[in-house]
Design an enzyme around this catalytic site. Structure first.
Site, PDB file in Angstrom:
ATOM      1  CG  LEU A 168      -1.806  -1.380   1.388  1.00  0.00           C
ATOM      2  CD1 LEU A 168      -2.568  -1.285   2.749  1.00  0.00           C
ATOM      3  CD2 LEU A 168      -2.798  -1.422   0.251  1.00  0.00           C
ATOM      4  CD  GLN A 228      -6.102   5.155  -2.331  1.00  0.00           C
ATOM      5  OE1 GLN A 228      -4.961   4.331  -1.791  1.00  0.00           O
ATOM      6  NE2 GLN A 228      -6.436   6.208  -1.765  1.00  0.00           N
ATOM      7  CG  HIS A 258      -6.009   0.627   4.430  1.00  0.00           C
ATOM      8  ND1 HIS A 258      -6.845  -0.327   5.298  1.00  0.00           N
ATOM      9  CD2 HIS A 258      -5.393   1.249   5.589  1.00  0.00           C
ATOM     10  CE1 HIS A 258      -6.596  -0.024   6.680  1.00  0.00           C
ATOM     11  NE2 HIS A 258      -5.632   0.779   6.719  1.00  0.00           N
ATOM     12  CG  ASN A 306       0.190   0.069   5.978  1.00  0.00           C
ATOM     13  OD1 ASN A 306      -0.697   0.233   5.062  1.00  0.00           O
ATOM     14  ND2 ASN A 306      -0.010  -0.393   7.160  1.00  0.00           N
ATOM     15  CE  LYS A 353       1.476   4.139  10.192  1.00  0.00           C
ATOM     16  NZ  LYS A 353       0.918   4.096   8.918  1.00  0.00           N
TER      17      LYS A 353
END
Length: 469
Positions: free
Chosen positions: A73, A152, A181, A209, A358
């Site tokens: 992703l 996407q 997602h 991911n 993150k």
């Protein structure tokens, strides 16, 4: 509903994408809460563990790999870290980006087993161009492969007052948002990708991911997934006190199916049970294994749309301008599809398979000697444990600000924790050991010179500082 459909049709979106959004929109209009009462579920006590699994011999693996695709992703921009391009293009280790390391892992597996495991990137409209440009420079051989990119979909933002598609003439692009997602399923179906992969003999899809370098193609897991003939397999990790606010895996009493329950799906009176990590022990790592034949059949029986719980995010149409109209962004999560399959399962994996970047704290650790790159281009801990790093968000939240204050990453391999308060400029040659607190009470950056700092509080300004806890 007619305006929603017309807008998506005008944008050239597939029937599968439109049907999936219609389901989300219907949930919004109906006021669906998605609440999952504690009384409706059972806690899960035991699951198979990756540590107990053993893969097949090399010849079996070669065949399995020829039937496997790895999908990353790759639609995120990393805006929370101040990035404006694909997050996977951020340099993370030894001059290499997430995308470089992922590409090298694929190539290494192909070479070691003599098997052409497939590679797919699920890009968004925002990341497609940057990603392909980087691949052209660094991995042109991969860029030439058929079906490398799955694009996407996008979803219209919904006016929070009228529940109609928002219009924003100042910047029409802001009328659209990512669909979450969970869009992987309508994207695979609507693009023809699913049929194409199955036609090419691909049976197993591993999804994760791109910012999670712990999510490698594990051969023991692949062997287990194939041998058990599961339709869907979720990698879960054990919850700790730090994970109590996050979602957990459970079993629905009414039909015995595995489900995910998030905080937003929990009633106030069930919050204590939700946060009890000794009761609800496992969380979703977002590393998933999907049997493509089972997915095709499940989509067919569901009329082309998996019934995923709605995630409703309320924002402003221009996220940088709080005075602009309020909108709902309708999303779904791909892990929640676990409840859609007749033969779904979960397996407990070590925590290191869940290591997403993150924040700049994560990136700071990853760039240090606490991690190393293996011959297979995987990134693993160099020591026994991962240090904890807490940088002052005021000065280090964005990547460019962190880089401006970091001449070179400090050594963290012997470190337990580092806390930084205020703007500290890290000079080359710094070594942290044990627990260290660095404090600069001024708003002007102060340099931390080369040297070893062990089990101490280091004040860069002449002020009283708290004792190290």
């Amino acid at each position: 509903m007619e305006k929603v459909v017309a807008k998506m049709q005008d944008a050239g979106l597939s029937k599968a994408a439109i049907d999936a959004f219609k389901q989300n929109y219907e949930q919004l209009v109906a006021g669906a809460t998605g609440l999952v009462p504690e009384s409706d579920i059972e806690a899960i006590d035991k699951l198979p563990r990756l540590d107990d699994m053993q893969s097949s011999d090399k010849s079996d693996l070669k065949k399995l790999l020829s039937q496997t695709a790895v999908l990353k992703l790759n639609g995120g921009l990393g805006t929370s870290m101040g990035l404006e391009k694909a997050k996977s293009l951020l340099e993370v280790k030894d001059g290499k980006t997430f995308l470089d390391l992922i590409a090298e892992q694929i190539k290494h597996t192909r070479k070691e087993f003599g098997s052409q495991v497939r590679f797919v990137l699920m890009n968004s409209f925002s990341t497609s161009e940057d990603t392909k440009e980087h691949l052209a420079k660094a991995h042109g051989d991969l860029l030439k492969e058929r079906n490398l990119e799955l694009l996407q979909n996008k979803s219209p933002k919904i006016d929070a007052k009228s529940l109609e598609p928002i219009t924003y003439p100042e910047d029409p692009d802001l009328e659209w948002c990512p669909p979450g997602h969970g869009d992987i399923y309508p994207s695979l179906l609507g693009s023809g990708f699913l049929d194409s992969l199955i036609k090419d003999g691909i049976k197993y899809l591993f999804v994760s991911n791109s910012d999670n370098l712990g999510a490698t193609l594990d051969l023991d897991l692949l062997s287990y997934f194939a041998a058990e003939n599961k339709a869907f397999l979720m990698e879960v990790a054990e919850r700790t006190a730090a994970d109590k606010k996050g979602g957990h895996l459970a079993k629905r009493k009414s039909d015995g199916r595995l489900i995910l329950r998030e905080s937003a799906q929990t009633r106030d009176e069930d919050k204590d049970a939700f946060e009890d990590v000794t009761k609800h022990k496992f969380f979703n790592t977002n590393n998933l294994w999907v049997n493509l034949d089972a997915l095709q059949e499940t989509l067919k029986s569901a009329g082309g749309v998996l019934k995923l719980p709605l995630i409703k995010n309320k924002k402003t149409v221009n996220p940088r301008d709080s005075s602009t109209p309020a909108v709902f962004q309708l999303e779904t999560a791909m892990g929640s599809a676990i409840e859609c399959f007749n033969n779904a399962g979960a397996v407990v994996v070590p925590r290191h398979r869940f290591a997403p970047v993150k924040t700049c704290n994560d990136l700071f650790i990853l760039r240090s000697d606490a991690y190393k790159v293996t011959e297979a281009s995987t990134v693993v801990l160099a020591g026994k444990t991962c240090p904890s790093v807490k940088l002052d968000d005021k000065y280090y939240k964005l990547v460019d600000k962190m880089e401006a204050l970091t001449e070179a990453p400090p050594s963290l391999i012997g470190c337990k924790s580092v806390t930084v308060k205020g703007p500290v400029k890290f000079k080359r040659g710094i070594v942290f050991k044990g627990d260290v607190l660095v404090v600069n009470e001024s708003s002007e950056p102060k340099a931390l010179e080369a040297g070893t700092y062990s089990e101490q509080v280091k004040a860069l300004t002449p002020v009283q500082v708290p004792a190290l806890a």
